[in-house]
Design a protein around this motif. Structure first.
Motif, PDB file in Angstrom:
ATOM      1  N   SER A 166      41.716  40.906  60.033  1.00 34.19           N
ATOM      2  CA  SER A 166      40.298  40.362  60.371  1.00 34.19           C
ATOM      3  C   SER A 166      39.804  41.543  60.234  1.00 34.19           C
ATOM      4  N   LYS A 167      39.551  42.474  60.396  1.00 34.08           N
ATOM      5  CA  LYS A 167      39.116  43.725  60.111  1.00 34.08           C
ATOM      6  C   LYS A 167      38.845  44.457  59.413  1.00 34.08           C
ATOM      7  N   ALA A 168      40.111  43.805  57.948  1.00 33.27           N
ATOM      8  CA  ALA A 168      40.074  44.651  56.625  1.00 33.27           C
ATOM      9  C   ALA A 168      38.988  44.093  56.300  1.00 33.27           C
ATOM     10  N   LEU A 169      38.272  45.056  54.710  1.00 37.45           N
ATOM     11  CA  LEU A 169      37.919  44.457  53.431  1.00 37.45           C
ATOM     12  C   LEU A 169      38.497  45.317  52.585  1.00 37.45           C
ATOM     13  N   PHE A 170      38.842  44.788  51.581  1.00 38.86           N
ATOM     14  CA  PHE A 170      39.244  45.715  49.861  1.00 38.86           C
ATOM     15  C   PHE A 170      38.004  44.964  48.919  1.00 38.86           C
ATOM     16  N   PRO A 171      37.350  46.199  48.849  1.00 38.15           N
ATOM     17  CA  PRO A 171      36.145  46.126  48.006  1.00 38.15           C
ATOM     18  C   PRO A 171      36.370  45.776  46.595  1.00 38.15           C
ATOM     19  N   ILE A 172      37.672  47.060  45.543  1.00 41.95           N
ATOM     20  CA  ILE A 172      37.778  46.782  44.558  1.00 41.95           C
ATOM     21  C   ILE A 172      38.736  46.069  44.193  1.00 41.95           C
ATOM     22  N   GLY A 173      39.150  44.919  44.808  1.00 47.08           N
ATOM     23  CA  GLY A 173      40.194  43.871  44.824  1.00 47.08           C
ATOM     24  C   GLY A 173      40.345  42.563  43.774  1.00 47.08           C
ATOM     25  N   GLU A 174      38.823  42.585  43.269  1.00 46.46           N
ATOM     26  CA  GLU A 174      38.052  42.092  42.001  1.00 46.46           C
ATOM     27  C   GLU A 174      38.555  42.510  40.766  1.00 46.46           C
ATOM     28  N   LEU A 175      38.409  43.884  40.967  1.00 47.73           N
ATOM     29  CA  LEU A 175      38.004  45.048  39.633  1.00 47.73           C
ATOM     30  C   LEU A 175      39.776  45.301  39.593  1.00 47.73           C
ATOM     31  N   THR A 176      39.570  45.266  38.062  1.00 50.53           N
ATOM     32  CA  THR A 176      40.087  46.362  36.700  1.00 50.53           C
ATOM     33  C   THR A 176      40.230  47.797  36.869  1.00 50.53           C
ATOM     34  N   LYS A 177      41.557  48.604  37.159  1.00 52.72           N
ATOM     35  CA  LYS A 177      41.002  49.951  37.198  1.00 52.72           C
ATOM     36  C   LYS A 177      40.115  50.687  35.785  1.00 52.72           C
ATOM     37  N   PRO A 178      39.844  50.782  35.226  1.00 45.31           N
ATOM     38  CA  PRO A 178      39.017  50.525  34.149  1.00 45.31           C
ATOM     39  C   PRO A 178      37.275  49.982  34.431  1.00 45.31           C
ATOM     40  N   GLU A 179      37.461  50.025  34.922  1.00 43.30           N
ATOM     41  CA  GLU A 179      35.751  49.164  35.319  1.00 43.30           C
ATOM     42  C   GLU A 179      35.549  49.525  36.938  1.00 43.30           C
ATOM     43  N   VAL A 180      36.712  49.865  37.758  1.00 41.84           N
ATOM     44  CA  VAL A 180      35.651  51.096  38.899  1.00 41.84           C
ATOM     45  C   VAL A 180      35.855  52.311  38.255  1.00 41.84           C
ATOM     46  N   ARG A 181      36.683  52.917  37.164  1.00 43.73           N
ATOM     47  CA  ARG A 181      36.369  54.271  36.904  1.00 43.73           C
ATOM     48  C   ARG A 181      34.919  54.287  35.719  1.00 43.73           C
ATOM     49  N   GLU A 182      34.642  53.289  35.126  1.00 43.72           N
ATOM     50  CA  GLU A 182      33.664  53.367  34.791  1.00 43.72           C
ATOM     51  C   GLU A 182      32.150  53.078  35.408  1.00 43.72           C
ATOM     52  N   ILE A 183      32.415  52.345  36.621  1.00 44.42           N
ATOM     53  CA  ILE A 183      31.381  52.051  37.507  1.00 44.42           C
ATOM     54  C   ILE A 183      31.142  53.271  38.449  1.00 44.42           C
ATOM     55  N   ALA A 184      31.899  54.423  38.520  1.00 45.03           N
ATOM     56  CA  ALA A 184      32.133  55.722  39.501  1.00 45.03           C
ATOM     57  C   ALA A 184      31.461  56.780  37.857  1.00 45.03           C
ATOM     58  N   LYS A 185      31.847  56.918  36.318  1.00 45.74           N
ATOM     59  CA  LYS A 185      30.895  57.435  35.744  1.00 45.74           C
ATOM     60  C   LYS A 185      29.691  57.262  35.499  1.00 45.74           C
ATOM     61  N   GLU A 186      29.498  55.508  35.494  1.00 42.65           N
ATOM     62  CA  GLU A 186      27.460  55.393  35.787  1.00 42.65           C
ATOM     63  C   GLU A 186      26.756  56.482  36.858  1.00 42.65           C
TER      64      GLU A 186
END
Length: 396
Positions: A166-186
């Motif tokens: 009830s107190k947890a959030l998982f913001p990257i659960g809807e993304l793939t690893k390559p998408e996460v890396r892409e955001i970090a690069k940008e």
């Protein structure tokens, strides 16, 4: 404005999680958990937690969020490390990452976050949280697989409770690893190309065998090779009166003695080895590699079989005692005598397999459609309906 404390680990996933929460309008605070400071058990003379906390701090600076380091090493020692050594000494194989999430990130760490006035705690796990209503119209929280099939980490959270979810959030659960890396690069984050950590949860670059050897004393014993034609594997199958009798029969592990095969080598301690292990046996002269099929820590004997199809590796039924049974979806838990078809796995990287749960008086049997390799006591079995993880338990 809701406040979220993010566990910044110094990796790319939690960095992007913090950024996404910012974009969603949350007030974000970054905390780095220092869980270990016994430098005698890291492999190299690098100081991994310092490097990681430094990266986490640079990410927080870049995002313009408050940051601090919290020292949880005392709790980590008591709840994770001591438990691990105790389990290995008993010849069981614990999963420190599952425990770390239940005991540290979503308990000790969560309490600190809530004391800081946080509404939620967020991590960089590849999984999702859902909400449904039960029959009484109350919110029930779901733990669902991450969208990236290759990275789904819901297994590591299989011991969380409704209160924790009830107190947890998982913001990257809807993304793939390559998408996460892409955001970090940008965003030009220092963690954009950083390799995923392979060590123990939040300890960093520690390999398990070395870690165990520094705490558990070596003790020389023998390796016994058991032939696949051994009569243990051709036991007469009794006539079963009930389904429970049948499940009890098939959930039993094979038992061996030193006369079950031939002594082929020596080892430095049965408690360093786990079922299914291939590396470290150092036995040559066989057509196929040898695998550990059983360890006896009392007699200090390792039993091994040739080839990964060796019958000693496979079983299709396992048992979880009531004391070790955990339902995330308590509203879907089984009553004695009930059964349920699910998808289940006994380790993180394993594909989900068809299985049936049977609740009996003393616990629950999990019967797989296909025999499973290296069912190991102490590890977690987790079961799903489609993409939702319903519960888990420690294999007895």
């Amino acid at each position: 404005m809701k406040r979220v404390v993010v566990g910044l680990s110094g990796g790319v996933d939690s960095s992007v999680a913090a950024y996404l929460l910012q974009q969603q309008g949350y007030e974000v605070i970054g905390l780095f958990m220092k869980n270990w400071h016994d430098d005698s058990v890291t492999i190299s003379n690098e100081c991994p937690w310092l490097e990681d906390s430094n990266d986490a701090m640079l990410v927080a600076e870049k995002l313009g969020i408050p940051f601090q380091v919290v020292d949880l090493s005392k709790e980590y020692q008591e709840r994770i490390v001591d438990y691990m050594f105790n389990e290995y000494e008993r010849g069981r194989t614990p999963n420190p990452d599952v425990l770390c999430n239940r005991e540290i990130k979503f308990d000790v760490f969560m309490k600190i976050a809530l004391e800081l006035g946080a509404d939620y705690v967020a991590t960089g796990h590849y999984c999702r949280r859902g909400v449904v209503q039960d029959v009484h119209g109350n919110d029930v929280y779901q733990l669902k697989a991450g969208v990236d099939n290759n990275k789904d980490q819901s297994y590591f959270l299989c011991q969380l409770s409704q209160k924790q979810l009830s107190k947890a959030l998982f913001p990257i659960g809807e993304l793939t690893k390559p998408e996460v890396r892409e955001i970090a690069k940008e965003l030009d984050l220092v963690t954009a190309d950083k390799k995923d950590s392979q060590g123990l949860c939040f300890i960093g670059k520690v390999r398990l065998p070395e870690f165990l050897q520094q705490k558990l004393q070596p003790k020389e014993g023998v390796i016994v090779q058991v032939d696949k034609s051994n009569q243990t594997y051709n036991k007469e199958i009794p006539v079963f009166e009930t389904k429970e009798e049948e499940l009890a029969f098939y959930s039993q592990k094979y038992s061996y003695t030193i006369t079950s095969g031939k002594i082929v080598a020596k080892h430095q301690g049965a408690h360093y080895f786990t079922k299914g292990q291939r590396k470290g046996l150092a036995v040559g002269g066989t057509q196929e590699p040898l695998f550990v099929i059983e360890t006896d820590v009392k007699e200090n004997i390792i039993y091994a079989g040739e080839g990964k199809q060796h019958p000693g590796l496979y079983r299709k039924v396992l048992f979880v005692s009531n004391a070790e049974l955990h339902w995330i979806r308590e509203d879907l838990s089984l009553k004695t005598g009930e059964s349920k078809d699910v998808l289940a796995r006994i380790r993180y990287r394993q594909p989900l397999e068809k299985a049936t749960l049977y609740q009996v008086e003393g616990g629950m049997y999990v019967e797989f459609q296909n025999p499973q390799s290296a069912i190991q006591e102490g590890q977690f079995v987790a079961w799903h309906l489609e993409d939702e993880l319903l519960g888990s338990g420690v294999i007895a």
